[in-house]
Design an enzyme around this catalytic site. Structure first.
Site, PDB file in Angstrom:
ATOM      1  N   SER A 299     -24.890  35.193  48.227  1.00 47.88           N
ATOM      2  CA  SER A 299     -23.459  35.060  48.531  1.00 47.88           C
ATOM      3  C   SER A 299     -22.708  36.008  47.607  1.00 47.88           C
ATOM      4  O   SER A 299     -23.263  36.449  46.580  1.00 47.88           O
ATOM      5  CB  SER A 299     -23.022  33.616  48.243  1.00 47.88           C
ATOM      6  OG  SER A 299     -21.612  33.506  48.203  1.00 47.88           O
TER       7      SER A 299
ATOM      8  N   TYR B  24     -22.990  25.862  43.015  1.00 54.37           N
ATOM      9  CA  TYR B  24     -23.211  26.906  44.028  1.00 54.37           C
ATOM     10  C   TYR B  24     -23.283  28.280  43.367  1.00 54.37           C
ATOM     11  O   TYR B  24     -24.192  29.075  43.644  1.00 54.37           O
ATOM     12  CB  TYR B  24     -22.070  26.839  45.042  1.00 54.37           C
ATOM     13  CG  TYR B  24     -22.242  27.679  46.277  1.00 54.37           C
ATOM     14  CD1 TYR B  24     -22.929  27.204  47.393  1.00 54.37           C
ATOM     15  CD2 TYR B  24     -21.691  28.955  46.357  1.00 54.37           C
ATOM     16  CE1 TYR B  24     -23.066  27.975  48.538  1.00 54.37           C
ATOM     17  CE2 TYR B  24     -21.828  29.730  47.499  1.00 54.37           C
ATOM     18  CZ  TYR B  24     -22.513  29.233  48.591  1.00 54.37           C
ATOM     19  OH  TYR B  24     -22.646  30.000  49.721  1.00 54.37           O
TER      20      TYR B  24
HETATM   21  P1  NAD Z   1     -24.488  25.926  57.819  1.00 54.97           P
HETATM   22  O1  NAD Z   1     -24.043  24.612  57.264  1.00 54.97           O
HETATM   23  O2  NAD Z   1     -23.942  26.401  59.120  1.00 54.97           O
HETATM   24  O3  NAD Z   1     -26.083  25.974  57.927  1.00 54.97           O
HETATM   25  C1  NAD Z   1     -26.899  25.511  56.902  1.00 54.97           C
HETATM   26  C2  NAD Z   1     -28.299  25.333  57.437  1.00 54.97           C
HETATM   27  O4  NAD Z   1     -29.115  24.820  56.384  1.00 54.97           O
HETATM   28  C3  NAD Z   1     -28.376  24.320  58.587  1.00 54.97           C
HETATM   29  O5  NAD Z   1     -29.380  24.730  59.494  1.00 54.97           O
HETATM   30  C4  NAD Z   1     -28.801  23.041  57.869  1.00 54.97           C
HETATM   31  O6  NAD Z   1     -29.473  22.108  58.721  1.00 54.97           O
HETATM   32  C5  NAD Z   1     -29.736  23.625  56.835  1.00 54.97           C
HETATM   33  N1  NAD Z   1     -29.956  22.736  55.700  1.00 54.97           N
HETATM   34  C6  NAD Z   1     -29.039  22.148  54.895  1.00 54.97           C
HETATM   35  N2  NAD Z   1     -29.662  21.379  53.990  1.00 54.97           N
HETATM   36  C7  NAD Z   1     -30.994  21.507  54.222  1.00 54.97           C
HETATM   37  C8  NAD Z   1     -32.141  20.956  53.621  1.00 54.97           C
HETATM   38  N3  NAD Z   1     -32.066  20.099  52.596  1.00 54.97           N
HETATM   39  N4  NAD Z   1     -33.347  21.293  54.134  1.00 54.97           N
HETATM   40  C9  NAD Z   1     -33.456  22.132  55.197  1.00 54.97           C
HETATM   41  N5  NAD Z   1     -32.396  22.676  55.807  1.00 54.97           N
HETATM   42  C10 NAD Z   1     -31.178  22.355  55.313  1.00 54.97           C
HETATM   43  O7  NAD Z   1     -24.186  26.970  56.649  1.00 54.97           O
HETATM   44  P2  NAD Z   1     -24.093  28.569  56.612  1.00 54.97           P
HETATM   45  O8  NAD Z   1     -22.702  28.905  56.283  1.00 54.97           O
HETATM   46  O9  NAD Z   1     -24.756  29.177  57.785  1.00 54.97           O
HETATM   47  O10 NAD Z   1     -24.950  28.861  55.286  1.00 54.97           O
HETATM   48  C11 NAD Z   1     -26.222  29.442  55.306  1.00 54.97           C
HETATM   49  C12 NAD Z   1     -26.450  30.153  53.976  1.00 54.97           C
HETATM   50  O11 NAD Z   1     -25.478  31.185  53.825  1.00 54.97           O
HETATM   51  C13 NAD Z   1     -26.296  29.240  52.761  1.00 54.97           C
HETATM   52  O12 NAD Z   1     -27.290  29.569  51.793  1.00 54.97           O
HETATM   53  C14 NAD Z   1     -24.921  29.593  52.247  1.00 54.97           C
HETATM   54  O13 NAD Z   1     -24.784  29.349  50.884  1.00 54.97           O
HETATM   55  C15 NAD Z   1     -24.873  31.064  52.570  1.00 54.97           C
HETATM   56  N6  NAD Z   1     -23.518  31.630  52.623  1.00 54.97           N
HETATM   57  C16 NAD Z   1     -22.596  31.169  53.505  1.00 54.97           C
HETATM   58  C17 NAD Z   1     -21.336  31.747  53.520  1.00 54.97           C
HETATM   59  C18 NAD Z   1     -20.268  31.300  54.464  1.00 54.97           C
HETATM   60  O14 NAD Z   1     -19.123  31.743  54.323  1.00 54.97           O
HETATM   61  N7  NAD Z   1     -20.549  30.476  55.451  1.00 54.97           N
HETATM   62  C19 NAD Z   1     -21.026  32.783  52.630  1.00 54.97           C
HETATM   63  C20 NAD Z   1     -21.984  33.222  51.745  1.00 54.97           C
HETATM   64  C21 NAD Z   1     -23.236  32.641  51.753  1.00 54.97           C
END
Ligand code: NAD
Length: 260
Positions: free
Chosen positions: A142, A155
């Site tokens: 991130s 985080y």
């Molecule tokens: P999201 O909530 O849409 O998806 C998260 C996924 O992780 C889902 O499939 C969920 O079921 C799974 N998950 C959560 N806990 C879990 C566990 N204990 N075991 C197995 N699976 C689990 O979130 P997202 O925004 O797509 O985030 C995905 C990644 O991207 C994360 O690592 C997040 O930190 C990173 N990220 C997101 C953003 C953003 O703005 N959305 C920005 C930077 C980084």
């Protein structure tokens, strides 16, 4: 480009992980899904994306906070697909609170899911990748792996940590056909961020659309969300031959967030 390869994407039932899984399937990679919630919908989307290549999918519901379940998932992938060629460590959660109020249980869960799980999957995938002298480990970090925001101690600590893990893995594999890199998105409008939009709307007493603008305006000069599809194409680049010597990078796709 990726026909015959197998990609395991943690947290691929939603958001960024699903976007990356679809992009890899479009290039012909078989996909092992992981994550909670509805599986059939995302699985159908991935199979549709890879239809031209006859892409196969598998699913393992391992909880990424539990090393024994991660081991079972890696064994499942090896048994069903022979090997994991591409590992995308994407599963992640968020909790927003000041350090002194941060629930200890949320701290432990974020470190386990957002950081330690990538160590476990990597240590279990690397022997097969090294034996084959080809592999790609892509850690979804991130902008919070590069800079901090208040209220996000666990985080930010986990994301800085996963960039450290990325660099060490890249150094240890530097003279092999295995590479390890990190992707650093800014705001992406997924369920994880929608919760923060909802909180902002409630706190400021504004509409959903206004709350999105407030969030973007605080950090992201482009005033645009990055999309899971765009991040998927960056992952495809890391898997390409052109990226053979891209090693240990922490590549931001953040609308200018970290340029400030
Ligand atoms: P999201 O909530 O849409 O998806 C998260 C996924 O992780 C889902 O499939 C969920 O079921 C799974 N998950 C959560 N806990 C879990 C566990 N204990 N075991 C197995 N699976 C689990 O979130 P997202 O925004 O797509 O985030 C995905 C990644 O991207 C994360 O690592 C997040 O930190 C990173 N990220 C997101 C953003 C953003 O703005 N959305 C920005 C930077 C980084």
């Amino acid at each position: 480009m990726l026909q015959g390869k197998t990609a395991l994407v943690t947290g691929s039932t939603s958001g960024i992980g699903l976007g990356i899984a679809k992009a890899l399937a479009r290039q012909g990679a078989h996909i092992v899904l992981n994550g909670f919630g509805d599986v059939d919908g995302p699985r159908g989307e991935i199979e549709q994306a890879g239809k031209a290549h006859g892409v196969r999918t598998g699913y393992h519901g391992a909880d990424m906070s539990r090393p024994a379940e991660i081991e079972a998932m890696m064994q499942y992938a090896a048994k069903e697909f022979g090997r994991v060629d591409i590992l995308v460590n994407n599963a992640g959660i968020q909790h927003v609170s000041a350090v002194q109020d941060f629930p200890v249980e949320r701290w432990d869960a974020i470190i386990a899911i957002n950081l330690s799980s990538a160590f476990h999957t990597s240590r279990l995938a690397l022997p097969g990748m090294l034996a084959n002298n080809w592999g790609r480990i892509i850690n979804v970090a991130s902008v919070h792996g590069l800079v901090a925001s208040a209220q996000k101690s666990a985080y930010v600590a986990a994301k800085h940590g996963i960039i450290g893990l990325t660099k060490v893995t890249a150094l240890e594999t530097a003279q092999t056909g295995v590479t390890c890199n990190a992707i650093c998105p800014g705001w992406v409008l997924t369920p994880l961020v929608q919760k923060q939009v909802d909180a902002k709307a409630a706190e400021a007493g504004v509409s959903n659309e206004e709350a999105k603008k407030l969030l973007l305006g605080e950090k992201e000069p482009s005033m645009q969300f990055t999309t899971p599809d765009e991040l998927g194409e960056l992952a495809v680049f890391f898997c390409s031959a052109a990226a053979n010597n891209v090693r240990g990078a922490a590549w931001n796709m953040d609308g200018g967030w970290t340029a400030q």
